[in-house]
Scaffold this active site. Sequence first.
Site, PDB file in Angstrom:
ATOM      1  N   LYS A 195       0.859  -1.180   0.000  1.00  0.00           N
ATOM      2  CA  LYS A 195       0.000   0.000   0.000  1.00  0.00           C
ATOM      3  C   LYS A 195       0.899   1.235   0.000  1.00  0.00           C
ATOM      4  O   LYS A 195       1.433   1.631   1.025  1.00  0.00           O
ATOM      5  CB  LYS A 195      -0.910   0.024   1.224  1.00  0.00           C
ATOM      6  CG  LYS A 195      -1.906   1.153   1.148  1.00  0.00           C
ATOM      7  CD  LYS A 195      -1.965   1.901   2.460  1.00  0.00           C
ATOM      8  CE  LYS A 195      -2.667   3.213   2.355  1.00  0.00           C
ATOM      9  NZ  LYS A 195      -1.997   4.197   1.495  1.00  0.00           N
ATOM     10  N   GLU A 271       8.906   1.147  11.331  1.00  0.00           N
ATOM     11  CA  GLU A 271       9.981   2.154  11.212  1.00  0.00           C
ATOM     12  C   GLU A 271       9.280   3.502  11.257  1.00  0.00           C
ATOM     13  O   GLU A 271       8.550   3.862  10.338  1.00  0.00           O
ATOM     14  CB  GLU A 271      10.757   1.958   9.907  1.00  0.00           C
ATOM     15  CG  GLU A 271      12.099   2.675   9.917  1.00  0.00           C
ATOM     16  CD  GLU A 271      12.054   4.049   9.291  1.00  0.00           C
ATOM     17  OE1 GLU A 271      11.877   5.024  10.068  1.00  0.00           O
ATOM     18  OE2 GLU A 271      12.178   4.166   8.071  1.00  0.00           O
ATOM     19  N   CYS A 305      13.036  10.657   7.493  1.00  0.00           N
ATOM     20  CA  CYS A 305      12.859  10.259   8.898  1.00  0.00           C
ATOM     21  C   CYS A 305      14.175  10.371   9.664  1.00  0.00           C
ATOM     22  O   CYS A 305      14.169  10.524  10.872  1.00  0.00           O
ATOM     23  CB  CYS A 305      12.249   8.873   9.005  1.00  0.00           C
ATOM     24  SG  CYS A 305      13.125   7.672   8.035  1.00  0.00           S
ATOM     25  N   GLU A 402       9.069  15.978  15.407  1.00  0.00           N
ATOM     26  CA  GLU A 402       9.563  15.761  14.057  1.00  0.00           C
ATOM     27  C   GLU A 402       8.885  16.758  13.113  1.00  0.00           C
ATOM     28  O   GLU A 402       7.665  16.773  13.008  1.00  0.00           O
ATOM     29  CB  GLU A 402       9.227  14.332  13.632  1.00  0.00           C
ATOM     30  CG  GLU A 402       9.791  13.968  12.299  1.00  0.00           C
ATOM     31  CD  GLU A 402       9.593  12.494  11.971  1.00  0.00           C
ATOM     32  OE1 GLU A 402       8.499  11.964  12.232  1.00  0.00           O
ATOM     33  OE2 GLU A 402      10.541  11.889  11.449  1.00  0.00           O
TER      34      GLU A 402
END
Length: 504
Positions: A195, A271, A305, A402
């Site tokens: 996906k 992750e 990331c 983040e």
Amino acid sequence: MTSPPSQSNGNTGSHLKIPKIKFTKLFINGEFVDSLSGKAFEAIDPRNEEVITRVAQGEKGDVDLAVKAARQAFDNGPWPRFSGTKRRRVLLKLADLIEENGEELAALDTLNAGKLFSEGKVTDIPSTAGYFRYYAGAADKIHGTTLKSSSELQAYTLCEPIGVVGLIILWNYPAQIFGFKVAAALAAGCTVIVKPAEQTPLSALFYAHLAKLAGVPDGVVNVITGFGSTVGAAISSHMDIDKVSFTGSTEVGREIMQAAATSNLKPVSLELGGKSPFIVFDDVDVDKVSDLGLAGVTYNKGEVCVAGSRVFVQEGIYDKFVEKVVAKAKAKVVGDPFDPNVQQGPQASKKQYEKILSYIEHGKKEGATLLTGGKPLDRKGYFIQPTIFTDVTDDMLIAKEEIFGPVMPILKFKTVEEVIKRANDTKYGLVAGIMTNDWNIANTVSRSIKAGSIWINCYMNIEADCPFGGYKMSGFDTDLGMEGLYKYLQLKSVATPVFNSPWL
Ligand code: ADP
């Protein structure tokens, strides 16, 4: 292809081209098909906010069909039964096809994710082919161990493919994350339902087409485009999917774990996010390290990331570092990612663009000093200037959360002990950068930081053979390395009595 194929591109220079979109339907059981509902959603070009094309919008029923195909391919099909050597040959062929189609694949992610075309061509796509080659090489080296067990028993272990795997991926690296996960799962002998993110659905469909050309049997690779709350949720809660591997936000990672826990208890690998420290000690070459530090937050427009988005600089070189990095940020060329002179493209989506701008506003309100950037470009599209804040304290939002954008918060520190403590004072633990020529410091800090990857005097060195995963709320399990393959294997032990052995 010397430039991305066909069609001229709307509102940018006439020398820039966009690729013709070939695949917009779901890929199930080796065929491109419409979604059951017939619905489609828009793929947006972040350079100009225009609709590129409409892509089939899968939902739960489509996931069911893909799972049925993948189940059949796993339970009765040839892929898990192929010898490792045969799987290796197919994966090597797929790697070659990825390289042969590299420019078109890179162009798709430039068009849909705003990634630099030049970087896609030399980094993303060759790395993706490289992941397939790495795991192709592992496919015929999967083996268990022989165990003495007790005096009456001997045993051995089998490493079997875990089964039907759901792979849910993010929009920032549509090629490489596809490569991490699909290559390892296929090498293990699994069948997969991929996906891609709703923001970047195009390239995964192209990879599926190449997989078929390479000889991956029907049903082994399926791609369902659509939204997280429908397709993603249907995958993570599906009773007939044996494992889910996810790359994305911590919040969604939590939802996926919950869905797995309340369905068939499938194992999940996550992750997730990061807020990684990039630590600069007094003894470095400031010019070189300021390049690395800036790249750490602006590479891929900061949508990484592993962004080094807490830049700790030791007090002795703090002023010099700030001066250099600000000058370099001001000189960065932001613009159309197809243009070879451009160094930073648009953010991938409106949602992300607005989120980054709101973090910048927070930084200003919280009292950090904005030294450069801080604004969108005055043009259509999701462009944001490289942004640098100083006078940042550990408790500010821009130092804690983040941002996933081209924003560098710089923090000052005095001692090694202090920076270790502050660097670890985060819910995340994905990576850390340590810039020093003093190996005692490098060794001490690398062993003290709780993060899955440590880069000493380098940054963002993601390599096929280096396990990549996080500590704490950055997730668990790794992609890449042999460990990235093991998670798609189920360990079985087989014991048998040993009678009348002269050695008992
Ligand atoms: P972002 O918030 O930056 O868009 P996400 O973590 O939400 O990143 O998305 C990563 C991937 O997870 C995408 O493919 C998205 O569609 C998918 N996703 C989002 N919500 C869910 C969910 N509830 N269950 C499973 N997958 C989801």
